[in-house]
Each structure stands twice: as C-alpha cells, then as structure tokens.
Design a protein around this motif. Sequence first.
Motif, short mmCIF file in Angstrom:
data_model
loop_
_atom_site.label_atom_id
_atom_site.label_comp_id
_atom_site.label_asym_id
_atom_site.label_seq_id
_atom_site.Cartn_x
_atom_site.Cartn_y
_atom_site.Cartn_z
N ASN A 128 0.81 -1.21 0.00
CA ASN A 128 0.00 0.00 0.00
C ASN A 128 0.85 1.27 0.00
O ASN A 128 0.73 2.11 -0.87
N CYS A 129 1.77 1.38 0.97
CA CYS A 129 2.53 2.63 1.12
C CYS A 129 4.03 2.46 0.84
O CYS A 129 4.78 3.43 0.87
N GLU A 130 4.46 1.24 0.61
CA GLU A 130 5.85 0.90 0.31
C GLU A 130 6.82 1.10 1.47
O GLU A 130 8.03 1.06 1.30
N ALA A 131 6.30 1.27 2.68
CA ALA A 131 7.15 1.36 3.87
C ALA A 131 7.65 -0.03 4.21
O ALA A 131 7.14 -1.05 3.73
N LYS A 132 8.66 -0.09 5.06
CA LYS A 132 9.20 -1.36 5.52
C LYS A 132 8.10 -2.12 6.27
O LYS A 132 7.30 -1.53 6.99
N SER A 161 3.32 -7.09 8.70
CA SER A 161 2.69 -5.87 9.21
C SER A 161 3.50 -4.67 8.76
O SER A 161 4.73 -4.65 8.89
N CYS A 162 2.82 -3.67 8.25
CA CYS A 162 3.46 -2.42 7.83
C CYS A 162 3.94 -1.67 9.07
O CYS A 162 3.23 -1.58 10.07
N THR A 163 5.17 -1.12 9.01
CA THR A 163 5.71 -0.36 10.15
C THR A 163 5.23 1.10 10.15
O THR A 163 5.43 1.81 11.12
N ASN A 164 4.57 1.53 9.09
CA ASN A 164 4.04 2.89 9.00
C ASN A 164 2.65 2.92 9.66
O ASN A 164 1.62 3.07 9.00
N CYS A 208 -0.69 4.05 7.69
CA CYS A 208 -1.10 2.85 6.96
C CYS A 208 -1.51 1.74 7.91
O CYS A 208 -2.69 1.49 8.11
N GLY A 209 -0.54 1.05 8.48
CA GLY A 209 -0.84 -0.02 9.43
C GLY A 209 -1.43 -1.28 8.81
O GLY A 209 -2.01 -2.10 9.51
#
Length: 82
Positions: free
Chosen positions: A8-12, A31-34, A38-39
């Motif tokens: 979704n957001c391309e975060a780690k 799990s997204c770290t943002n 995002c989450g």
Amino acid sequence: MARVSCPNCEAKAIVTSREKQTNGVSHLYCSCTNSKECGATFRVTQSFDHYLNPPVRDTQDLAASLLKSLSKEQQLELIGIS
C-alpha cells in the motif's frame, strides 16, 4: 535477508509469522511499520526459484561420482600422475 515492503505505502514491513506450504513455498504474514498512516497487514507468498550456484555438497558429490566413473589410469592422468 530480503526486505518486505508494504504493497500500500511501500514502507518497511515486518514478517510476523511464516506458514510453510510445500518445500520451497511459504506464506509470510506481514505488518506495515508505518502505523500512523497505513498499518496494513498482509500476506506475501515466498517461493524458491533456482540456484545461482549449487550447494558445495552437491558439487562435491557430483565431482566424486564423475571421478568414480573413470578408470584408475584416467583418474591418475587427471590429477597429473601418470
């Protein structure tokens, strides 16, 4: 170790668990770290494709098998003793 990114957001993303499906195929639960923006939680399928270099043991076994198929004279010639 490969890095997993949020789709979704391309975060780690962090791998929270792994579920083996078959030899070479696993589902990674992530799990997204943002967490503020995002989450997302999601599943990634990981699969083995092929070796770039075969494992050392496989190479040694292949070499030993090939050497055993040669006559004693051919083996000695190969290592420089004739």
